[in-house]
Write an enzyme that holds these catalytic residues in place. Structure first.
Site, PDB file in Angstrom:
ATOM      1  CE1 TYR A 145     -10.459   5.258   3.089  1.00 25.30           C
ATOM      2  CE2 TYR A 145      -8.479   6.349   2.290  1.00 25.30           C
ATOM      3  CZ  TYR A 145      -9.851   6.204   2.280  1.00 25.30           C
ATOM      4  OH  TYR A 145     -10.612   7.003   1.460  1.00 25.30           O
ATOM      5  CG  ASP A 240      -2.503   1.153  -0.642  1.00 32.00           C
ATOM      6  OD1 ASP A 240      -1.876   2.010  -1.285  1.00 32.00           O
ATOM      7  OD2 ASP A 240      -3.647   1.345  -0.163  1.00 32.00           O
ATOM      8  CE  LYS A 268      -2.507  10.029   0.907  1.00 35.09           C
ATOM      9  NZ  LYS A 268      -3.083   8.721   1.176  1.00 35.09           N
TER      10      LYS A 268
HETATM   11  C1  LIG Z   1      -4.449   8.077   0.714  1.00 33.18           C
HETATM   12  C2  LIG Z   1      -4.464   6.601   0.568  1.00 33.18           C
HETATM   13  C3  LIG Z   1      -5.270   5.958  -0.384  1.00 33.18           C
HETATM   14  C4  LIG Z   1      -6.301   6.684  -1.189  1.00 33.18           C
HETATM   15  O1  LIG Z   1      -5.753   7.624  -2.054  1.00 33.18           O
HETATM   16  P1  LIG Z   1      -6.715   8.795  -2.614  1.00 33.18           P
HETATM   17  O2  LIG Z   1      -5.818   9.544  -3.540  1.00 33.18           O
HETATM   18  O3  LIG Z   1      -7.156   9.562  -1.410  1.00 33.18           O
HETATM   19  O4  LIG Z   1      -7.852   8.137  -3.297  1.00 33.18           O
HETATM   20  C5  LIG Z   1      -5.128   4.603  -0.548  1.00 33.18           C
HETATM   21  N1  LIG Z   1      -4.262   3.898   0.190  1.00 33.18           N
HETATM   22  C6  LIG Z   1      -3.472   4.478   1.121  1.00 33.18           C
HETATM   23  C7  LIG Z   1      -2.516   3.633   1.900  1.00 33.18           C
HETATM   24  C8  LIG Z   1      -3.570   5.836   1.361  1.00 33.18           C
HETATM   25  O5  LIG Z   1      -2.817   6.401   2.308  1.00 33.18           O
END
Ligand SMILES: *Cc1c(COP(=O)(O)O)cnc(C)c1O
Length: 430
Positions: A145, A240, A268
């Site tokens: 994701y 990511d 995060k």
């Molecule tokens: C949480 C997450 C996202 C998206 O971040 P948001 O702040 O929710 O838009 C993208 N990539 C990874 C790996 C994530 O865990």
């Protein structure tokens, strides 16, 4: 009066006004059935709901709150910043400080641009990859994701997997056709994709440790292979690290595995619980971003002083305390207890921990990709989730999410959780 009366009443009001009653799908508890509780406040490892229940929390704002809820260093930084103004739309010094901290901790980020969410970071990084390479295709791995950007909602993890949704309506087929998907940990499939279309692939984007299909670590040599293949074909490698950055190790998964990606996205943890994310990487690439270069990306609230202050406070604390070995031993103790309890009850389970990130699947391991993860017993997960929650342990309400620990999870919380896992497993398998 039912003991969840206040949460139930809030949820009924929310359902009238907010789609599904929530501002992000997994929160609605559809992955486990039933209704969510509403938070009153949180402190350290604990969340207190509006009906007065006390939960040991392993969601931690999806890992963002690594020092524990309402940590004094973060609260003070936010209060001080707020008194000086909440947003300016004009440069402020905290942006430079956080940029120095991030690039110092993650040397592959020679330059960095702050945005407000992980989704914005990944969308922008892919735009940059396409702009810099002049190619349109992107490659991602099934079950990963990368936020809710159109190009990523193809075999996506997290809420998309939890709800069992097909690729989202509203994403034009023409755009989705530009996203190639292969199984995680499968270098043969990757080689094959590059052999057939390698000169059209702008980038590979990867969760270096998967959290959004549940916890799935990379197999030995996976990242080295990724780095080699992308380089051979002139495609950019995007790590990511929105979840793994400052979470599996201070320098993220790239430090843990010794890999230098071309671009990195973070989120995060970097915001200390405020809406902060970023993308960064090689200077020659980042200098193509406007106004230094022609690739456009902007944001009214980007680099806002409260988020920057919270991020600085959190990263400074982490850099000084280097808590990752301690976090991992606590997380590993939880995994061991959970897997042991499952085996004792005669059900298969498999799990793992890296730094302050951990997870488990109710299936025979090892879980190497999304197909493996989907073989897990989701009905058992649901029973286990509720049995834990009723005993005051809050796991993510989905079999397709990772779990986290914070610095505030001390011996008392870990011991209590281990006991709850044992009781909950008995109830879930009775
Ligand atoms: C949480 C997450 C996202 C998206 O971040 P948001 O702040 O929710 O838009 C993208 N990539 C990874 C790996 C994530 O865990």
């Amino acid at each position: 009066m039912a003991d969840n009366e206040r949460s139930a009443r809030l949820f009924r009001r929310a359902l009238e006004l907010i789609p599904g009653g929530v501002n992000s799908p997994v929160r609605a508890f559809r992955g486990v059935g039933g209704e969510p509780f509403f938070v009153d406040h949180a402190k350290g490892a604990h969340i207190f709901d509006v009906d007065g229940h006390d939960y040991i929390d392993y969601v931690l704002s999806w890992g963002a709150v690594i020092l524990g809820h309402a940590h004094p260093a973060i609260v003070r930084a936010v209060q001080d910043a707020a008194e000086r103004g909440t947003s300016f739309g004009i440069p402020n010094g905290q942006e430079v400080e956080l940029a120095e901290l991030v690039t110092g901790i993650m040397p592959a980020l020679e330059m960095v641009r702050f945005v407000n969410s992980g989704t914005e970071a990944t969308m922008s990084a892919v735009r940059l990859a396409r702009g810099a390479t002049g190619r349109d295709l992107i490659l991602k791995f099934a079950g990963c994701y990368h936020g809710h950007g159109d190009s990523f909602l193809v075999q996506a993890g997290s809420g998309v997997a939890t709800l069992g949704l097909p690729d989202s309506p509203g994403v034009p087929a023409a755009l989705a056709s530009l996203t190639i998907t292969v199984p995680y940990n499968d270098l043969d499939a990757l080689e094959q994709a590059f052999r057939s279309q390698g000169d059209r692939i702008a980038c590979v984007i990867v969760e270096p440790v998967v959290g959004n299909a549940g916890f799935i670590p990379p197999v030995e040599g996976f990242h080295e292979g990724l780095r080699r293949i992308t380089r051979e074909h002139g495609a950019l490698l995007i790590f990511d690290e929105v979840m793994t950055g400052f979470r599996v190790a201070l320098g993220g998964a790239q430090a843990l595995f010794g890999i230098q990606p071309d671009l990195t996205t973070i989120g995060k943890v970097v915001g200390g619980g405020m809406p902060v994310a970023a993308y960064g990487g090689r200077r020659d690439l980042m200098e193509r971003i406007a106004p230094a270069g022609p690739i456009y990306q902007a944001g009214t609230l980007s680099g806002n002083p409260i988020g920057m202050a919270a991020g600085c406070a959190q990263l400074l604390f982490l850099r000084e305390s280097d808590p990752y070995a301690a976090l991992e031993s606590r997380a590993a103790a939880l995994v061991e207890a959970l897997v042991g309890a499952a085996r004792a009850a005669g059900v298969p389970a498999w799990g793992g921990a890296l730094g302050g990130m951990w997870g488990f699947h109710f299936t025979e391991g090892p879980v190497r990709n999304f197909a493996d993860a989907r073989r897990a017993d989701v009905a058992l997960f649901r029973r286990f989730f509720w049995a834990c929650l009723r005993r005051g342990v809050n796991l993510a309400p989905s079999a397709f999410e990772a779990a986290f620990v914070s610095l505030a999870h001390g011996d008392a919380e870990i011991e209590r959780t281990v006991a709850v896992f044992g009781e909950a497993m008995e109830e879930a398998t009775a």
